[in-house]
Design a protein around this motif. Structure first.
Motif, mmCIF file in Angstrom:
data_model
loop_
_atom_site.group_PDB
_atom_site.id
_atom_site.type_symbol
_atom_site.label_atom_id
_atom_site.label_comp_id
_atom_site.label_asym_id
_atom_site.label_seq_id
_atom_site.Cartn_x
_atom_site.Cartn_y
_atom_site.Cartn_z
ATOM 1 N N ASP A 6 10.590 16.923 -11.089
ATOM 2 C CA ASP A 6 11.746 16.847 -11.982
ATOM 3 C C ASP A 6 11.325 16.491 -13.401
ATOM 4 O O ASP A 6 11.859 17.023 -14.375
ATOM 5 C CB ASP A 6 12.761 15.818 -11.483
ATOM 6 C CG ASP A 6 13.476 16.263 -10.217
ATOM 7 O OD1 ASP A 6 13.387 17.463 -9.869
ATOM 8 O OD2 ASP A 6 14.111 15.402 -9.574
ATOM 9 N N LEU A 7 10.361 15.578 -13.525
ATOM 10 C CA LEU A 7 9.872 15.187 -14.845
ATOM 11 C C LEU A 7 9.179 16.359 -15.525
ATOM 12 O O LEU A 7 9.391 16.598 -16.719
ATOM 13 C CB LEU A 7 8.924 13.990 -14.726
ATOM 14 C CG LEU A 7 8.384 13.403 -16.030
ATOM 15 C CD1 LEU A 7 9.521 12.997 -16.962
ATOM 16 C CD2 LEU A 7 7.472 12.222 -15.745
ATOM 17 N N ALA A 8 8.385 17.106 -14.792
ATOM 18 C CA ALA A 8 7.730 18.297 -15.350
ATOM 19 C C ALA A 8 8.779 19.306 -15.823
ATOM 20 O O ALA A 8 8.628 19.915 -16.883
ATOM 21 C CB ALA A 8 6.795 18.932 -14.333
ATOM 22 N N ALA A 17 -1.200 14.484 -17.262
ATOM 23 C CA ALA A 17 -1.003 13.045 -17.054
ATOM 24 C C ALA A 17 -0.043 12.770 -15.899
ATOM 25 O O ALA A 17 -0.091 11.689 -15.301
ATOM 26 C CB ALA A 17 -0.477 12.411 -18.335
ATOM 27 N N LEU A 18 0.805 13.713 -15.553
ATOM 28 C CA LEU A 18 1.734 13.519 -14.437
ATOM 29 C C LEU A 18 0.999 13.357 -13.116
ATOM 30 O O LEU A 18 1.499 12.701 -12.200
ATOM 31 C CB LEU A 18 2.708 14.689 -14.337
ATOM 32 C CG LEU A 18 3.678 14.894 -15.499
ATOM 33 C CD1 LEU A 18 4.542 16.120 -15.260
ATOM 34 C CD2 LEU A 18 4.527 13.665 -15.700
ATOM 35 N N ASP A 19 -0.197 13.924 -13.013
ATOM 36 C CA ASP A 19 -0.967 13.854 -11.770
ATOM 37 C C ASP A 19 -1.438 12.443 -11.459
ATOM 38 O O ASP A 19 -1.696 12.123 -10.302
ATOM 39 C CB ASP A 19 -2.167 14.803 -11.829
ATOM 40 C CG ASP A 19 -1.744 16.259 -11.907
ATOM 41 O OD1 ASP A 19 -0.633 16.582 -11.421
ATOM 42 O OD2 ASP A 19 -2.509 17.068 -12.454
ATOM 43 N N VAL A 20 -1.587 11.601 -12.456
ATOM 44 C CA VAL A 20 -2.090 10.244 -12.219
ATOM 45 C C VAL A 20 -0.966 9.235 -12.035
ATOM 46 O O VAL A 20 -1.217 8.074 -11.728
ATOM 47 C CB VAL A 20 -3.045 9.788 -13.353
ATOM 48 C CG1 VAL A 20 -4.270 10.689 -13.401
ATOM 49 C CG2 VAL A 20 -2.343 9.744 -14.679
ATOM 50 N N LEU A 21 0.283 9.664 -12.207
ATOM 51 C CA LEU A 21 1.418 8.777 -12.009
ATOM 52 C C LEU A 21 1.788 8.706 -10.537
ATOM 53 O O LEU A 21 1.735 9.715 -9.830
ATOM 54 C CB LEU A 21 2.645 9.277 -12.788
ATOM 55 C CG LEU A 21 2.568 9.292 -14.316
ATOM 56 C CD1 LEU A 21 3.836 9.920 -14.888
ATOM 57 C CD2 LEU A 21 2.369 7.900 -14.863
ATOM 58 N N GLU A 25 6.379 5.591 -10.596
ATOM 59 C CA GLU A 25 6.175 5.633 -12.049
ATOM 60 C C GLU A 25 6.809 6.886 -12.648
ATOM 61 O O GLU A 25 7.426 6.833 -13.709
ATOM 62 C CB GLU A 25 4.685 5.586 -12.377
ATOM 63 C CG GLU A 25 4.037 4.261 -12.089
ATOM 64 C CD GLU A 25 2.521 4.310 -12.181
ATOM 65 O OE1 GLU A 25 1.944 3.262 -12.514
ATOM 66 O OE2 GLU A 25 1.917 5.381 -11.920
ATOM 67 N N ALA A 26 6.670 7.999 -11.947
ATOM 68 C CA ALA A 26 7.285 9.251 -12.414
ATOM 69 C C ALA A 26 8.806 9.128 -12.406
ATOM 70 O O ALA A 26 9.470 9.577 -13.342
ATOM 71 C CB ALA A 26 6.832 10.420 -11.547
#
Length: 74
Positions: A6-8, A17-21, A25-26
């Motif tokens: 959803d954030l993407a 950077a979404l991959d490390v959340l 956190e996302a």
């Protein structure tokens, strides 16, 4: 859907950077992003109303639609 997905979608692309959340956190970042967008929209609508409010009443609605289309909620 996951919060990361959803954030993407909110960002209109996948950011590495979404991959490390974590999922939490996302979700938190997604909530902050959506809240900021709502706050910005509210502030923009108030600014438009203040600006157009100085015009004579018959011209206010028409002016908003000509200048801003649907952005002002018309």
């Amino acid at each position: 859907m996951s919060a990361r997905t959803d954030l993407a979608a909110e960002l209109d692309s996948h950011v590495a950077a979404l991959d490390v959340l974590s999922e939490q956190e996302a979700a938190d970042l997604l909530g902050l992003f959506r809240n900021a967008r709502r706050t910005e929209t509210t502030a923009l609508n108030a600014a438009i109303d203040d600006m157009v409010g100085v015009l004579p009443k018959p011209f206010r609605g028409v002016t908003k639609r000509i200048m801003f289309g649907d952005i002002a909620g018309q």
